[in-house]
Design an enzyme around this catalytic site. Structure first.
Site, PDB file in Angstrom:
ATOM      1  N   LYS A  59     -35.447  -6.897  16.697  1.00 11.09           N
ATOM      2  CA  LYS A  59     -36.507  -7.266  15.753  1.00 11.09           C
ATOM      3  C   LYS A  59     -35.815  -8.416  14.570  1.00 11.09           C
ATOM      4  O   LYS A  59     -36.476  -9.115  14.104  1.00 11.09           O
ATOM      5  CB  LYS A  59     -36.566  -5.894  15.028  1.00 11.09           C
ATOM      6  CG  LYS A  59     -37.493  -4.984  15.867  1.00 11.09           C
ATOM      7  CD  LYS A  59     -37.916  -3.648  14.991  1.00 11.09           C
ATOM      8  CE  LYS A  59     -36.406  -2.859  14.638  1.00 11.09           C
ATOM      9  NZ  LYS A  59     -35.901  -2.053  15.596  1.00 11.09           N
TER      10      LYS A  59
ATOM     11  N   ARG B  60     -41.527   3.378  10.210  1.00 10.45           N
ATOM     12  CA  ARG B  60     -40.804   4.179  11.277  1.00 10.45           C
ATOM     13  C   ARG B  60     -41.315   5.647  11.568  1.00 10.45           C
ATOM     14  O   ARG B  60     -40.690   6.107  12.512  1.00 10.45           O
ATOM     15  CB  ARG B  60     -39.323   4.172  10.856  1.00 10.45           C
ATOM     16  CG  ARG B  60     -38.398   3.597  11.832  1.00 10.45           C
ATOM     17  CD  ARG B  60     -37.195   3.301  10.948  1.00 10.45           C
ATOM     18  NE  ARG B  60     -35.904   3.221  11.953  1.00 10.45           N
ATOM     19  CZ  ARG B  60     -35.501   2.050  12.003  1.00 10.45           C
ATOM     20  NH1 ARG B  60     -35.731   1.067  11.336  1.00 10.45           N
ATOM     21  NH2 ARG B  60     -34.306   1.940  12.865  1.00 10.45           N
TER      22      ARG B  60
ATOM     23  N   ARG C 278     -22.705  -5.070  20.321  1.00 16.79           N
ATOM     24  CA  ARG C 278     -23.038  -5.872  19.068  1.00 16.79           C
ATOM     25  C   ARG C 278     -21.821  -5.895  18.104  1.00 16.79           C
ATOM     26  O   ARG C 278     -21.251  -4.941  17.957  1.00 16.79           O
ATOM     27  CB  ARG C 278     -24.288  -5.332  18.432  1.00 16.79           C
ATOM     28  CG  ARG C 278     -24.716  -6.224  17.197  1.00 16.79           C
ATOM     29  CD  ARG C 278     -26.111  -5.727  17.045  1.00 16.79           C
ATOM     30  NE  ARG C 278     -26.336  -4.451  16.439  1.00 16.79           N
ATOM     31  CZ  ARG C 278     -27.416  -4.001  15.861  1.00 16.79           C
ATOM     32  NH1 ARG C 278     -28.698  -4.850  15.994  1.00 16.79           N
ATOM     33  NH2 ARG C 278     -27.769  -2.908  15.547  1.00 16.79           N
TER      34      ARG C 278
ATOM     35  N   ARG D   4     -21.224  -2.151  13.444  1.00 17.88           N
ATOM     36  CA  ARG D   4     -21.827  -1.374  12.477  1.00 17.88           C
ATOM     37  C   ARG D   4     -21.410  -0.023  13.056  1.00 17.88           C
ATOM     38  O   ARG D   4     -21.372   0.454  14.107  1.00 17.88           O
ATOM     39  CB  ARG D   4     -23.369  -1.553  12.838  1.00 17.88           C
ATOM     40  CG  ARG D   4     -24.137  -2.278  11.514  1.00 17.88           C
ATOM     41  CD  ARG D   4     -25.813  -2.631  11.956  1.00 17.88           C
ATOM     42  NE  ARG D   4     -26.421  -1.367  12.070  1.00 17.88           N
ATOM     43  CZ  ARG D   4     -27.719  -1.625  12.325  1.00 17.88           C
ATOM     44  NH1 ARG D   4     -28.067  -2.622  12.499  1.00 17.88           N
ATOM     45  NH2 ARG D   4     -28.376  -0.373  12.641  1.00 17.88           N
TER      46      ARG D   4
ATOM     47  N   ARG E 116     -30.296   7.469  17.868  1.00 16.07           N
ATOM     48  CA  ARG E 116     -31.256   6.509  17.428  1.00 16.07           C
ATOM     49  C   ARG E 116     -32.360   6.249  18.332  1.00 16.07           C
ATOM     50  O   ARG E 116     -33.425   6.239  17.989  1.00 16.07           O
ATOM     51  CB  ARG E 116     -30.668   5.267  16.839  1.00 16.07           C
ATOM     52  CG  ARG E 116     -29.816   5.499  15.621  1.00 16.07           C
ATOM     53  CD  ARG E 116     -28.898   4.166  15.502  1.00 16.07           C
ATOM     54  NE  ARG E 116     -29.377   2.806  15.587  1.00 16.07           N
ATOM     55  CZ  ARG E 116     -28.666   1.861  15.752  1.00 16.07           C
ATOM     56  NH1 ARG E 116     -27.227   1.863  16.079  1.00 16.07           N
ATOM     57  NH2 ARG E 116     -29.375   0.708  15.641  1.00 16.07           N
TER      58      ARG E 116
HETATM   59  P1  ADP Z   1     -32.212  -0.397  14.126  1.00 20.39           P
HETATM   60  O1  ADP Z   1     -33.469  -0.698  14.236  1.00 20.39           O
HETATM   61  O2  ADP Z   1     -31.001  -0.972  14.950  1.00 20.39           O
HETATM   62  O3  ADP Z   1     -31.972   1.228  14.218  1.00 20.39           O
HETATM   63  P2  ADP Z   1     -32.038  -0.566  11.176  1.00 20.39           P
HETATM   64  O4  ADP Z   1     -30.986  -1.393  10.458  1.00 20.39           O
HETATM   65  O5  ADP Z   1     -33.415  -1.079  11.238  1.00 20.39           O
HETATM   66  O6  ADP Z   1     -31.305  -0.557  12.768  1.00 20.39           O
HETATM   67  O7  ADP Z   1     -31.829   0.943  10.661  1.00 20.39           O
HETATM   68  C1  ADP Z   1     -30.450   1.536  10.457  1.00 20.39           C
HETATM   69  C2  ADP Z   1     -30.761   2.947   9.992  1.00 20.39           C
HETATM   70  O8  ADP Z   1     -31.377   2.548   8.598  1.00 20.39           O
HETATM   71  C3  ADP Z   1     -31.832   3.816  10.756  1.00 20.39           C
HETATM   72  O9  ADP Z   1     -30.961   4.425  11.800  1.00 20.39           O
HETATM   73  C4  ADP Z   1     -32.151   4.552   9.467  1.00 20.39           C
HETATM   74  O10 ADP Z   1     -31.145   5.625   9.071  1.00 20.39           O
HETATM   75  C5  ADP Z   1     -32.207   3.669   8.453  1.00 20.39           C
HETATM   76  N1  ADP Z   1     -33.523   3.142   8.284  1.00 20.39           N
HETATM   77  C6  ADP Z   1     -34.148   1.839   8.452  1.00 20.39           C
HETATM   78  N2  ADP Z   1     -35.358   1.903   8.008  1.00 20.39           N
HETATM   79  C7  ADP Z   1     -35.906   2.973   8.020  1.00 20.39           C
HETATM   80  C8  ADP Z   1     -37.158   3.567   7.815  1.00 20.39           C
HETATM   81  N3  ADP Z   1     -38.334   2.753   7.643  1.00 20.39           N
HETATM   82  N4  ADP Z   1     -37.280   5.045   7.719  1.00 20.39           N
HETATM   83  C9  ADP Z   1     -36.099   5.623   7.531  1.00 20.39           C
HETATM   84  N5  ADP Z   1     -34.936   5.210   7.829  1.00 20.39           N
HETATM   85  C10 ADP Z   1     -34.679   3.704   7.970  1.00 20.39           C
END
Ligand code: ADP
Length: 215
Positions: free
Chosen positions: A14, A89, A128, A161, A172
């Site tokens: 993404k 999400r 990554r 990360r 996740r």
């Molecule tokens: P990825 O999509 O690779 O898991 P992100 O950087 O988008 O990585 O998200 C990392 C973490 O941030 C998620 O595992 C969650 O804990 C939190 N997070 C990000 N966006 C949201 C969201 N919209 N709602 C709840 N938690 C979120």
């Protein structure tokens, strides 16, 4: 305000797709993950709470997320075009976002549904590495830097990360399946879904998506 959403499991690409689209279109890239990591780094009041969820691969509570989204939208011009990466999400976030759009007279144009097989997601995430200075993304096998552990752009150190270790990655993915994947049918019913095979190279995924969005 107009918006598109990039929807897909962790590791679908993404962020990579968003960066390419941002360079070629007028969409403003909003990554809730990046905003949360920045909040933690800056010592913001939401940081410590968010960190606990993120380290486990769990979701940060909906009210916190809606708060940062509203704040971000309020900072932009009324006719801004947003590209949301990692938001919404949960079904609750999607419904609250619909309400917000109604309140501000915004339109959701498309939801890009990026799909990739699980085994490929795990390989992508556990390999990554990210530059500490410029945020460039590498992969130890697929996109290695010229010198191991060092960014090609600025010579800064690369890091992993904390939530990219294999155990957290598996959590996740299961959180995605249980809490986020239901959004695909929610938006399909509204005829907003654009299906993209994100197992292709970043360049092909981008070219396909850009053409489909314009077409
Ligand atoms: P990825 O999509 O690779 O898991 P992100 O950087 O988008 O990585 O998200 C990392 C973490 O941030 C998620 O595992 C969650 O804990 C939190 N997070 C990000 N966006 C949201 C969201 N919209 N709602 C709840 N938690 C979120």
């Amino acid at each position: 305000m107009n918006a598109i959403i990039l929807l897909g499991p962790p590791g679908a690409g993404k962020g990579t797709l968003a960066e390419s689209l941002r360079d070629e279109t007028d969409f403003i890239h909003v990554s809730t993950g990046d905003m949360l990591r920045a909040a933690i780094k800056a010592g913001s009041p939401i940081g410590p709470g968010a960190k606990v969820f993120m380290e486990k691969g769990e979701l940060v509570p909906d009210p916190v997320i809606l708060g940062i989204i509203k704040e971000r939208i309020a900072q932009a011009a009324g006719d801004a075009r947003f590209m949301f990466d990692g938001f919404p999400r949960t079904l609750e976030q999607a419904k609250l976002f619909d309400q917000l759009l109604t309140e501000i007279g915004g339109t959701l144009l498309k939801v890009v549904n990026m799909s990739v097989p699980d085994d490929m997601l795990i390989r992508r995430l556990s390999g990554r590495r990210i530059c500490k200075a410029c945020g460039a993304v590498y992969h130890m096998v697929n996109i290695p830097p010229k010198t191991e552990g060092i960014c090609d752009n600025d010579g800064a150190e690369l890091y992993q990360r904390p939530d990219d270790n294999e155990e957290t990655v598996r959590n996740r993915l299961s959180v995605y399946k249980n809490q986020t994947a239901p959004l695909i049918s929610y938006y399909r019913e509204q005829d907003l879904i654009l299906d993209v095979d994100a197992s292709m190279t970043p360049g092909s995924t981008y070219a396909f998506t850009l053409e489909a969005l314009n077409g």
